[in-house]
Design a protein around this motif. Sequence first.
Motif, PDB file in Angstrom:
ATOM      1  N   ASN A 123       0.818  -1.208   0.000  1.00 56.18           N
ATOM      2  CA  ASN A 123       0.000   0.000   0.000  1.00 56.18           C
ATOM      3  C   ASN A 123       0.853   1.259   0.000  1.00 56.18           C
ATOM      4  O   ASN A 123       0.536   2.254  -0.662  1.00 56.18           O
ATOM      5  CB  ASN A 123      -0.935   0.019   1.208  1.00 56.18           C
ATOM      6  CG  ASN A 123      -2.161  -0.863   1.003  1.00 56.18           C
ATOM      7  OD1 ASN A 123      -2.640  -0.985  -0.116  1.00 56.18           O
ATOM      8  ND2 ASN A 123      -2.643  -1.480   2.066  1.00 56.18           N
ATOM      9  N   GLN A 124       1.955   1.215   0.749  1.00 54.94           N
ATOM     10  CA  GLN A 124       2.857   2.364   0.764  1.00 54.94           C
ATOM     11  C   GLN A 124       3.474   2.583  -0.616  1.00 54.94           C
ATOM     12  O   GLN A 124       3.627   3.719  -1.075  1.00 54.94           O
ATOM     13  CB  GLN A 124       3.967   2.151   1.806  1.00 54.94           C
ATOM     14  CG  GLN A 124       4.897   3.347   1.967  1.00 54.94           C
ATOM     15  CD  GLN A 124       4.161   4.592   2.400  1.00 54.94           C
ATOM     16  OE1 GLN A 124       3.361   4.550   3.325  1.00 54.94           O
ATOM     17  NE2 GLN A 124       4.403   5.704   1.729  1.00 54.94           N
TER      18      GLN A 124
ATOM     19  N   LEU B  98       1.395   9.347  -5.833  1.00 53.69           N
ATOM     20  CA  LEU B  98       1.925  10.696  -5.614  1.00 53.69           C
ATOM     21  C   LEU B  98       2.858  11.105  -6.740  1.00 53.69           C
ATOM     22  O   LEU B  98       2.809  12.224  -7.243  1.00 53.69           O
ATOM     23  CB  LEU B  98       2.666  10.752  -4.269  1.00 53.69           C
ATOM     24  CG  LEU B  98       3.285  12.107  -3.893  1.00 53.69           C
ATOM     25  CD1 LEU B  98       2.193  13.160  -3.799  1.00 53.69           C
ATOM     26  CD2 LEU B  98       4.047  11.999  -2.579  1.00 53.69           C
ATOM     27  N   SER B  99       3.719  10.145  -7.174  1.00 57.21           N
ATOM     28  CA  SER B  99       4.651  10.441  -8.257  1.00 57.21           C
ATOM     29  C   SER B  99       3.908  10.745  -9.556  1.00 57.21           C
ATOM     30  O   SER B  99       4.264  11.652 -10.299  1.00 57.21           O
ATOM     31  CB  SER B  99       5.603   9.257  -8.458  1.00 57.21           C
ATOM     32  OG  SER B  99       6.444   9.462  -9.565  1.00 57.21           O
TER      33      SER B  99
ATOM     34  N   GLU C 143       2.344  14.239  -9.347  1.00 55.01           N
ATOM     35  CA  GLU C 143       3.361  15.283  -9.505  1.00 55.01           C
ATOM     36  C   GLU C 143       3.785  15.413 -10.962  1.00 55.01           C
ATOM     37  O   GLU C 143       3.989  16.508 -11.478  1.00 55.01           O
ATOM     38  CB  GLU C 143       4.575  14.964  -8.624  1.00 55.01           C
ATOM     39  CG  GLU C 143       4.294  15.121  -7.128  1.00 55.01           C
ATOM     40  CD  GLU C 143       5.486  14.700  -6.285  1.00 55.01           C
ATOM     41  OE1 GLU C 143       6.412  14.062  -6.856  1.00 55.01           O
ATOM     42  OE2 GLU C 143       5.498  14.989  -5.078  1.00 55.01           O
ATOM     43  N   LYS C 144       3.912  14.266 -11.663  1.00 51.55           N
ATOM     44  CA  LYS C 144       4.305  14.287 -13.068  1.00 51.55           C
ATOM     45  C   LYS C 144       3.242  14.972 -13.922  1.00 51.55           C
ATOM     46  O   LYS C 144       3.556  15.791 -14.785  1.00 51.55           O
ATOM     47  CB  LYS C 144       4.530  12.853 -13.557  1.00 51.55           C
ATOM     48  CG  LYS C 144       4.949  12.768 -15.017  1.00 51.55           C
ATOM     49  CD  LYS C 144       5.166  11.325 -15.435  1.00 51.55           C
ATOM     50  CE  LYS C 144       5.558  11.250 -16.909  1.00 51.55           C
ATOM     51  NZ  LYS C 144       5.738   9.855 -17.358  1.00 51.55           N
ATOM     52  N   ASN C 145       1.970  14.631 -13.666  1.00 52.86           N
ATOM     53  CA  ASN C 145       0.880  15.246 -14.430  1.00 52.86           C
ATOM     54  C   ASN C 145       0.811  16.738 -14.196  1.00 52.86           C
ATOM     55  O   ASN C 145       0.578  17.525 -15.117  1.00 52.86           O
ATOM     56  CB  ASN C 145      -0.457  14.601 -14.055  1.00 52.86           C
ATOM     57  CG  ASN C 145      -0.581  13.164 -14.560  1.00 52.86           C
ATOM     58  OD1 ASN C 145       0.101  12.783 -15.509  1.00 52.86           O
ATOM     59  ND2 ASN C 145      -1.431  12.373 -13.919  1.00 52.86           N
ATOM     60  N   THR C 146       1.027  17.160 -12.945  1.00 47.84           N
ATOM     61  CA  THR C 146       1.011  18.588 -12.614  1.00 47.84           C
ATOM     62  C   THR C 146       2.127  19.317 -13.340  1.00 47.84           C
ATOM     63  O   THR C 146       1.947  20.390 -13.902  1.00 47.84           O
ATOM     64  CB  THR C 146       1.163  18.795 -11.099  1.00 47.84           C
ATOM     65  OG1 THR C 146       0.083  18.141 -10.429  1.00 47.84           O
ATOM     66  CG2 THR C 146       1.151  20.287 -10.746  1.00 47.84           C
ATOM     67  N   SER C 147       3.326  18.682 -13.344  1.00 44.52           N
ATOM     68  CA  SER C 147       4.477  19.299 -14.010  1.00 44.52           C
ATOM     69  C   SER C 147       4.247  19.432 -15.506  1.00 44.52           C
ATOM     70  O   SER C 147       4.537  20.463 -16.110  1.00 44.52           O
ATOM     71  CB  SER C 147       5.739  18.460 -13.747  1.00 44.52           C
ATOM     72  OG  SER C 147       6.836  18.967 -14.457  1.00 44.52           O
TER      73      SER C 147
END
Length: 227
Positions: A47-48, A55-56, A59-63
């Motif tokens: 799960n972690q 999260l990765s 962040e990639k989509n946001t960038s």
Amino acid sequence: MKFLYKFSIISLIVVLVGCNASNSNNTVKDEEITQLKDQISQLAAENQQLKDQLLSSQEKNTSETEQSIESEPTSETTEEARNVIELNKKIVLSDFAEITLTKTKFTSKVVPPKPDGMYSYYEVKDVSNIYLDTVLNVKSLLTSGKSSDEFASVKVIYDEKYKYDSFSTIEERGGSDFTYTNITSIEPLKNGVLHFISELPKEASEDDKPIDIVISINGDEYNYKLR
């Protein structure tokens, strides 16, 4: 969905283990409890990992979105590029006109290109000023005649802030004379050569400060950077 599913399994196992541990009549062997704990640890690790991947990915989509916004030209830039006019390059406006900027010239006296006999001319009165003559060749694509002063207008911007209007005249008799634009029509598929004359301070012709010629045609503005 995979993350939520595994989280639900962990919750169920924890409840079962808790219930078994609190039951005095617990029949589950110690080794089975140990196995369940190992499974819980393994699922928690998975799960972690899923959390980290999610999260990765976010962040990639946001960038990528930010980079797309930065690289995409604004409508203002696009519009400005679209409305740049070049010397001797025709602008075609469907069902209206073909317009070509053919010449710009600083002069104290504007005369017809082929003066003959008696002809009109325009001479600056104030010696501290000078004319900027902007010449447009206009071919009408209309189905009926239109007054030549209604095809275009010109203003000049000096040093990015000083604005100067212009008055117009049109060549006649093959360029041997000028006449008034407001009494001269351009007939369908015929050409007219118009001069737009702006009066600027003489220093504008001598320094290297920017000069933009803004040509208004049928509701749109086209910019020619003289320097």
